[in-house]
Design a protein around this motif. Structure first.
Motif, short mmCIF file in Angstrom:
data_model
loop_
_atom_site.label_atom_id
_atom_site.label_comp_id
_atom_site.label_asym_id
_atom_site.label_seq_id
_atom_site.Cartn_x
_atom_site.Cartn_y
_atom_site.Cartn_z
N PHE A 16 0.86 -1.18 0.00
CA PHE A 16 0.00 0.00 0.00
C PHE A 16 0.90 1.24 0.00
N VAL A 17 0.76 2.08 -1.01
CA VAL A 17 1.54 3.31 -1.10
C VAL A 17 0.66 4.45 -0.59
N GLU A 18 1.07 5.07 0.52
CA GLU A 18 0.27 6.13 1.13
C GLU A 18 0.34 7.42 0.33
N GLU A 19 -0.79 8.11 0.26
CA GLU A 19 -0.86 9.41 -0.36
C GLU A 19 -1.57 10.34 0.62
N TYR A 20 -1.01 11.50 0.83
CA TYR A 20 -1.59 12.47 1.74
C TYR A 20 -2.06 13.68 0.94
N ILE A 21 -3.03 14.37 1.47
CA ILE A 21 -3.51 15.59 0.82
C ILE A 21 -2.51 16.70 1.13
N LYS A 22 -2.05 17.38 0.10
CA LYS A 22 -1.06 18.45 0.26
C LYS A 22 -1.71 19.69 0.86
N ALA A 23 -0.89 20.53 1.48
CA ALA A 23 -1.37 21.79 2.04
C ALA A 23 -1.99 22.63 0.93
N ASP A 56 3.70 26.61 3.75
CA ASP A 56 3.52 25.71 2.63
C ASP A 56 4.70 25.85 1.66
N TYR A 57 5.44 24.77 1.49
CA TYR A 57 6.58 24.75 0.58
C TYR A 57 6.39 23.60 -0.40
N GLY A 58 5.50 23.83 -1.36
CA GLY A 58 5.24 22.79 -2.35
C GLY A 58 4.43 21.66 -1.78
N ASP A 59 5.02 20.49 -1.67
CA ASP A 59 4.31 19.30 -1.19
C ASP A 59 4.34 19.14 0.32
N THR A 60 5.08 19.99 1.02
CA THR A 60 5.25 19.80 2.46
C THR A 60 5.02 21.10 3.23
N CYS A 61 4.83 20.94 4.52
CA CYS A 61 4.75 22.08 5.43
C CYS A 61 6.04 22.11 6.23
N VAL A 62 6.78 23.20 6.09
CA VAL A 62 8.12 23.33 6.68
C VAL A 62 8.07 24.33 7.84
N ALA A 63 8.85 24.08 8.89
CA ALA A 63 8.89 24.98 10.04
C ALA A 63 9.34 26.38 9.60
#
Length: 173
Positions: A16-23, A56-63
């Protein structure tokens, strides 16, 4: 419930390949781990948004980057509140009217406003002194006066001797 895709192949284990909803995307439904790391869902059918302290930095949320730290790259909201990036590869610095107090940029007090502790005075020619009510307030230093007579907080400290520079030149001649 996590979103994802089951991967099938002949002679291998099903995975199972997980997919998350992006910011900034949706819809999401307040399901645990539905949004990408460091983001939360705004409501049923809502969108995933970066959590407090992240951007929001593209696909991720960065500190977010603290004042005095870097590198920063002028990405929207990459620096902590009340600070901005000085340039590509630069550092985050507190915005005008704010100063670095540990991990945050704190607003400086204007003339006649309460000061002391973690609150500094904004005008370079002012100081934090005991006011008439007993609490500390920002007042102009000796030799300066408030341009609006302390009637509101938007005054500036102005020299009491506007011709002092000319008088000094005349003395030196």
């Amino acid at each position: 419930m996590q979103r994802g895709t089951y991967v099938f192949c002949s002679g291998c284990v099903v995975s199972f390949v997980e997919e998350y909803i992006k910011a900034g995307e949706g819809p999401c439904n307040h399901v645990t781990d539905e949004c990408t790391a460091n983001s939360t869902c705004t409501g049923v059918g809502g969108t995933c948004n970066c959590s407090e302290g992240y951007y929001d930095y593209g696909d991720t949320c960065v500190a977010k980057i603290k004042a005095g730290e870097g590198p920063c790259y002028h990405v929207t909201d990459e620096c902590t509140a009340n600070s901005t990036c000085t340039g590509v590869g630069g550092t985050c610095h507190c915005s005008e009217g704010y100063y670095d107090y540990g991990d945050t940029c704190v607003a400086k007090a204007e003339l006649s406003e309460t000061c002391g502790g973690s609150v500094l005075c904004d005008d370079a020619m002012s100081e934090c002194i005991a006011g008439n009510t007993g609490e500390n307030v920002c007042r102009c230093q000796l030799g300066y006066f408030d341009s609006n007579s302390y009637s509101s907080a938007d005054g500036v400290c102005t020299s009491s001797a506007p011709h002092a520079a000319y008088e000094q030149v005349a003395i030196n001649i």
